[in-house]
Design an enzyme around this catalytic site. Structure first.
Site, PDB file in Angstrom:
ATOM      1  CG  HIS A 275      -9.692 -53.343  37.916  1.00  7.36           C
ATOM      2  ND1 HIS A 275      -8.493 -53.483  38.782  1.00  7.36           N
ATOM      3  CD2 HIS A 275     -10.185 -54.478  37.602  1.00  7.36           C
ATOM      4  CE1 HIS A 275      -8.746 -55.023  39.108  1.00  7.36           C
ATOM      5  NE2 HIS A 275      -9.452 -55.508  38.270  1.00  7.36           N
ATOM      6  CG  ASP A 350      -5.641 -58.528  35.311  1.00 13.34           C
ATOM      7  OD1 ASP A 350      -6.645 -59.042  35.537  1.00 13.34           O
ATOM      8  OD2 ASP A 350      -5.193 -57.672  36.039  1.00 13.34           O
TER       9      ASP A 350
END
Length: 451
Positions: A275, A350
């Site tokens: 992330h 993702d």
């Protein structure tokens, strides 16, 4: 003698007269019979002729007065023939513009608890095929049900009216959207330590039932990464992860919710959170194939029985591809996932806003690179301007000849097939969602499993 002759002659005359009279009567009877027969035949012929004329007249009236009826008769065989999903998909593809096709490859997020202008624009103009929800969009089961209903209605207004795919990450434990208003779904790590396969199935089915009641059809779970410490993982054992992961998929499917296996080919060894920044797993190919990828491999063997997507991570695996993260690596998506493992379903990236990719590639490049690598569905979860750049980048790549429309069609075929078989724009009941989500029975079941 003369007298006898006279008498004899008279007798013959009488006999002759009698014969003549009888012959006349016989002829008259025969003649009358023939006349009657002829009259009967003529009458029958006349009746048949009149009937034929009447039928012709009636047919003529039907043809003149009811062309719609005739058309319906012509259409009956075609109407009776049921189109296959593949035929429907091919027909839709021919109707769709390139812009509509590219839009179907996106699942996007937005910032409001209501249908704001950004999501309206993305559905109306870019024709995006899916929406992903976060806590920022969710206040209560009723509100979420009303929101998903409105989003589906918005998608239904488009020229090509396709079902809108709505999903979220509802893994349990630390990743639980609207946690104070849904049932207390335990983490996968906790389930891996204490729950039986049947209990994992019950948890997933309950989770799916609550999601479906709010109009959500896709859950980006379960996590198949192998880790002894990550709360999102069932544990380090590939066998147990496979068993529990399969039960989680079955449970979601039983509630008519699609699962998504993540994060292929396995995030259990990461040190840097993707992330935030680039993350690299330096394990060799044999270790990845015989340990980390085992749960994914076993699931691929069940793909004909279960409904799931596969989410590809942004982590780099130099054993497979020294340059590209998995989500934009043709080697990992096409050669390993599709070729080696034989996966035929939807590949989803993702979130493309994550630092592992967004720090190193422009959004104009990133969408094209993901599609070129073989991804079907692109998650763009946060920023409206990023979503537009990703979308425009793919269109530009097709216009520049770097990406073929045939490659776009491959992905859109998978998405349309999935939607026609598993998704609809039918509204859900907000009142029913309120009754189902976090019901006393659901809370009691969760507590019995986690005590």
């Amino acid at each position: 003698m003369d007298r006898r002759k006279k008498q004899k002659k008279s007798a013959w005359i009488l006999l002759l007269v009698a014969v003549v009279l009888l012959g006349g009567l016989a002829f008259q009877f025969y003649h009358q019979k023939q006349v009657t027969k002829l009259a009967t035949q003529q009458k029958q012929q006349s009746a048949e002729k009149n009937k034929s004329a009447a039928n012709k007249e009636e047919n003529g009236k039907q043809q003149k007065s009811s062309p719609a009826t005739a058309a319906k008769k012509d259409k009956k065989p075609a109407a009776g023939k049921k189109q296959s999903t593949a035929e429907k998909v091919d027909k839709l593809l021919k109707q769709m513009t390139l812009q509509e096709k590219v839009g179907q490859m996106f699942m996007v997020g937005f910032q409001s608890t209501e249908e704001d202008q950004t999501i309206q624009s993305l559905i109306r103009k870019q024709k995006v095929g899916g929406v992903i929800l976060f806590d920022r969009n969710m206040q209560s089961p009723e509100q979420v049900a009303e929101l998903t209903n409105r989003l589906k209605q918005e998608a239904a207004k488009n020229d090509v009216s396709l079902p809108l795919m709505i999903g979220l990450d509802q893994e349990g434990g630390p990743v639980l959207r609207m946690r104070d208003r849904v049932s207390p779904i335990p983490s996968q790590q906790r389930l891996g330590r204490t729950a039986s396969p049947d209990q994992v199935y019950k948890v997933a089915r309950l989770n799916g039932t609550e999601l479906a009641a709010m109009g959500i059809q896709v859950d980006f779970a379960p996590v198949l990464d192998l880790s002894a410490n990550d709360e999102r993982s069932f544990g380090r054992d590939p066998g147990k992860t496979t068993t529990l992961g399969l039960e989680a998929v079955k449970g979601l499917n039983a509630a008519h919710v699609t699962a998504s296996l993540k994060h292929f080919p396995g995030n259990g060894r990461v040190v840097v959170d993707p992330h935030l920044d680039e993350s690299i797993v330096k394990a060799d190919k044999a270790t990845l194939e015989n340990v980390d990828m085992v749960p994914f491999k076993r699931m691929m063997e069940k793909q004909a029985e279960q409904q799931f997507f596969v989410m590809v991570t942004h982590v780099k695996y130099p054993a497979f591809d020294a340059k590209m993260p998995a989500s934009i690596s043709r080697t990992i998506i096409q050669d390993v996932l599709r070729g080696q493992l034989g996966y035929q379903g939807i590949v989803v990236t993702d979130d493309l806003d994550m630092g592992a990719v967004s720090k190193y590639y422009s959004y104009d490049q990133l969408g094209y690179m993901a599609v070129n690598a073989g991804a079907d569905l692109l998650l763009a979860c946060h920023e409206y301007d990023h979503q537009l750049k990703l979308y425009q980048g793919i269109l530009q790549a097709v216009q520049d000849g770097k990406l073929s429309e045939e490659r776009i069609n491959e992905s859109v075929k998978r998405i349309l097939t999935y939607k026609l078989e598993h998704v609809s724009n039918d509204p859900v009941s907000p009142a029913k969602a309120s009754q189902i989500v976090r019901s006393p029975e659901h809370v009691e079941l969760m507590e019995s499993i986690t005590k």
